[in-house]
Scaffold this active site. Structure first.
Site, short mmCIF file in Angstrom:
data_model
loop_
_atom_site.label_atom_id
_atom_site.label_comp_id
_atom_site.label_asym_id
_atom_site.label_seq_id
_atom_site.Cartn_x
_atom_site.Cartn_y
_atom_site.Cartn_z
N HIS A 42 0.89 -1.18 -0.06
CA HIS A 42 0.09 -0.02 0.00
C HIS A 42 0.72 1.24 0.19
O HIS A 42 2.04 1.26 0.52
CB HIS A 42 -1.02 0.05 1.21
CG HIS A 42 -0.44 0.28 2.40
ND1 HIS A 42 -0.30 1.26 3.02
CD2 HIS A 42 0.12 -0.81 3.41
CE1 HIS A 42 0.30 1.08 4.19
NE2 HIS A 42 0.48 -0.20 4.30
N ASP A 67 -0.44 4.30 0.80
CA ASP A 67 -0.93 5.55 1.97
C ASP A 67 -0.51 5.38 3.11
O ASP A 67 0.21 4.48 3.59
CB ASP A 67 -2.45 5.50 1.82
CG ASP A 67 -3.09 4.15 2.46
OD1 ASP A 67 -2.52 2.97 1.93
OD2 ASP A 67 -3.99 3.95 3.23
N ASP A 98 6.04 1.23 6.93
CA ASP A 98 4.48 0.79 6.85
C ASP A 98 4.07 1.66 5.74
O ASP A 98 3.45 2.68 5.92
CB ASP A 98 3.68 0.84 8.03
CG ASP A 98 2.19 0.43 7.78
OD1 ASP A 98 1.89 -0.25 6.87
OD2 ASP A 98 1.48 0.93 8.60
N GLU A 140 -5.12 1.47 2.32
CA GLU A 140 -4.99 0.43 3.28
C GLU A 140 -5.27 0.94 4.59
O GLU A 140 -6.00 0.10 5.68
CB GLU A 140 -3.47 -0.13 3.22
CG GLU A 140 -3.50 -1.55 4.03
CD GLU A 140 -3.09 -0.93 5.49
OE1 GLU A 140 -2.84 -1.95 6.30
OE2 GLU A 140 -2.39 0.08 5.65
N GLU A 141 -4.82 2.11 4.94
CA GLU A 141 -5.16 2.74 6.31
C GLU A 141 -6.52 2.92 6.78
O GLU A 141 -6.73 2.97 8.08
CB GLU A 141 -4.42 3.93 6.46
CG GLU A 141 -2.82 3.83 6.34
CD GLU A 141 -2.03 2.98 7.08
OE1 GLU A 141 -2.47 2.78 8.21
OE2 GLU A 141 -0.81 2.87 7.12
#
Length: 181
Positions: free
Chosen positions: A96, A98, A125, A159-160
């Site tokens: 991801h 974001d 991340d 994703e977040e």
């Protein structure tokens, strides 16, 4: 080079350029991609457009085909393809693009190397994984390696929050044909 065996692939690990990998990660951190949590991006720091464009541009330079898809207003996915030499199985690296907000993080959008580690929003991340995927693409290009099946790199958004990027229907399951060799 022909399709490599496992020993040849293991030797490719030795070709990883740690300085280039670090530089790539720092450049990805510098691309703002804050998740606007269900809203359309409001400012320059929100949404994945810059990271998607960065992935597209880097991979296109290496001969990959890449499609950047706006799956919602101001929200983007990127899907790149390195064509395989035959009809072997495809492999996808997906991550991801974001991040969470940068409020209270003064150097959030600056990749800082300290004590052998890279710091900045998204460093672990998951922009580090995206940087690793790009390094794999670099090594494949430098060594003129052909794989039996396609290698895909996907950068997905949201994703977040709700993982809408991963769920977004695509106009095409795969980018168009890659370069002939």
């Amino acid at each position: 080079m022909a399709v490599p065996n496992s020993e040849e692939l293991a030797r490719c690990v030795e070709q990883i350029d740690r300085d280039r990998l670090t530089k790539t990660l720092c450049e990805l951190i510098e691309q703002p991609s804050v998740n606007p949590f269900g809203e359309a991006p409001k400012g320059a720091e929100e949404g994945e457009q810059r990271v998607a464009a960065y992935l597209r541009d880097r991979l296109a330079e290496l001969g990959w085909t890449c499609d950047v898809d706006e799956y919602a207003p101001g929200r983007y996915n990127a899907l790149a393809r390195f064509p395989g030499a035959s009809a072997g199985r495809a492999l996808m690296f997906a991550g991801h693009m974001d991040t969470v907000e940068t409020t209270g993080y003064p150097q959030a959008l600056t990749g800082v190397v300290r004590d052998g580690r890279v710091h900045g929003r998204g460093a672990c991340d998951m922009k580090a994984a995206l940087a690793c995927y790009l390094e794999v693409a670099e090594v494949l290009a430098e060594r003129s390696i052909s794989l039996a099946g396609d290698l895909l790199i996907a950068g997905v958004g949201d994703e977040e929050y709700r993982q809408e990027g991963a769920k977004a229907p695509r106009r095409s399951a795969r980018p168009g044909p890659g370069p002939t060799r």
